[in-house]
Design an enzyme around this catalytic site. Sequence first.
Site, PDB file in Angstrom:
ATOM      1  N   VAL A 149       0.816  -1.219   0.000  1.00 49.93           N
ATOM      2  CA  VAL A 149       0.000   0.000   0.000  1.00 49.93           C
ATOM      3  C   VAL A 149       0.847   1.265   0.000  1.00 49.93           C
ATOM      4  O   VAL A 149       0.673   2.142  -0.833  1.00 49.93           O
ATOM      5  CB  VAL A 149      -0.970   0.020   1.207  1.00 49.93           C
ATOM      6  CG1 VAL A 149      -1.693   1.373   1.311  1.00 49.93           C
ATOM      7  CG2 VAL A 149      -1.992  -1.103   1.071  1.00 49.93           C
ATOM      8  N   ASP A 180      -4.744   1.030  -9.430  1.00 49.53           N
ATOM      9  CA  ASP A 180      -3.762   0.930  -8.349  1.00 49.53           C
ATOM     10  C   ASP A 180      -4.371   1.395  -7.032  1.00 49.53           C
ATOM     11  O   ASP A 180      -4.176   0.777  -5.984  1.00 49.53           O
ATOM     12  CB  ASP A 180      -2.526   1.762  -8.678  1.00 49.53           C
ATOM     13  CG  ASP A 180      -1.356   1.426  -7.765  1.00 49.53           C
ATOM     14  OD1 ASP A 180      -0.957   0.249  -7.748  1.00 49.53           O
ATOM     15  OD2 ASP A 180      -0.867   2.318  -7.065  1.00 49.53           O
ATOM     16  N   LYS A 184      -5.176  -0.918  -3.573  1.00 49.46           N
ATOM     17  CA  LYS A 184      -4.781  -0.534  -2.223  1.00 49.46           C
ATOM     18  C   LYS A 184      -5.994  -0.440  -1.302  1.00 49.46           C
ATOM     19  O   LYS A 184      -5.922  -0.837  -0.122  1.00 49.46           O
ATOM     20  CB  LYS A 184      -4.015   0.790  -2.266  1.00 49.46           C
ATOM     21  CG  LYS A 184      -2.675   0.666  -2.987  1.00 49.46           C
ATOM     22  CD  LYS A 184      -1.914   1.969  -3.008  1.00 49.46           C
ATOM     23  CE  LYS A 184      -0.557   1.782  -3.710  1.00 49.46           C
ATOM     24  NZ  LYS A 184       0.270   2.987  -3.696  1.00 49.46           N
TER      25      LYS A 184
END
Length: 323
Positions: A149, A180, A184
């Site tokens: 993350v 992306d 996360k």
Amino acid sequence: MSSQNKSILVAIVGTGLVGAELVNQLLCLSRSQFKIVSLSSSKATLFAANGLAITQADWRAIFQQSAAPTILSALSGELQGLVKAGNKVVLVDNTSADSVAKMYPHFLAAGINVVTPNKKAFSTDQQLFEDITKASSESRARFLNESTVGAGLPIISTLKDLVATGDTEPHPGDDLNGADVARKLTILSRTIPALSGALPEGYKSVQTRSLVPPALTALATGDEFMTRLPEFDEEFDALRAEAQKEGKVLRYVGVVDVEKGIIKASLEKYENSHAFATSLGGSDNIIMFHTKRYGARPLTVQGAGAGAAVTSMGVLSDLLKLS
């Protein structure tokens, strides 16, 4: 030597930017408790049960001379043998490969710890994530994925501490984009018990607003994409001007709202005084935890969120937790 004083045996999969940086960081540790027993790329594997005789100066050349093909199942067998011999073993996956991620339950079930910056295993289908946690629970082998993350930022560990001490986390955000951000958010939401199973298809289940104009989604090359992108400046200039009239700025953020059950990645407006408006620069990540305890003044974690050095530092930090 007692088992407590034995070196932790490390098998590194992926020797690209992050993997190479991690190898160098491990090799430069003084009086290291880690012993590298394996290096693997997509094409070749170098393995020595007693530890590879390598240094920062020569490991690349020695690795390139290895002719053994990479067969993860065979590597797993070698590592399982080391576990059975009473060693603590950890596989570090520095790749972004689905094929490696899907083997995490197998490694964990064999008593092999897993440390990784690879987002795939923790942000795709729910079943793989459940298989990973089940295998870890049953074998007591740990999986550590802090760097999935925030690279080297302590985001997952902070969230786990909040959850473990009875707090909740309804609004972490970052300033990346699209898939992306969604990956996360998936990883973070799966750390919160109240959201268990909320994303059955992983990041694909996240409400995501793409900033890519529909007319550009099918373009074959990056050059063509960049050439045509200015055609859509006017649209985003209008959105920015609208926000400015309200005394706000536009930021692409990820939001997890536990109370409302919302998990989304989208373009949002923030007051000019908000940390998302004033504090970001370069490749920085900024995460804000609004919780019961951190209400009026949220817990904020900020820093460089990309790059091989900080990502491998996050991996090394996870490795140190195993020692």
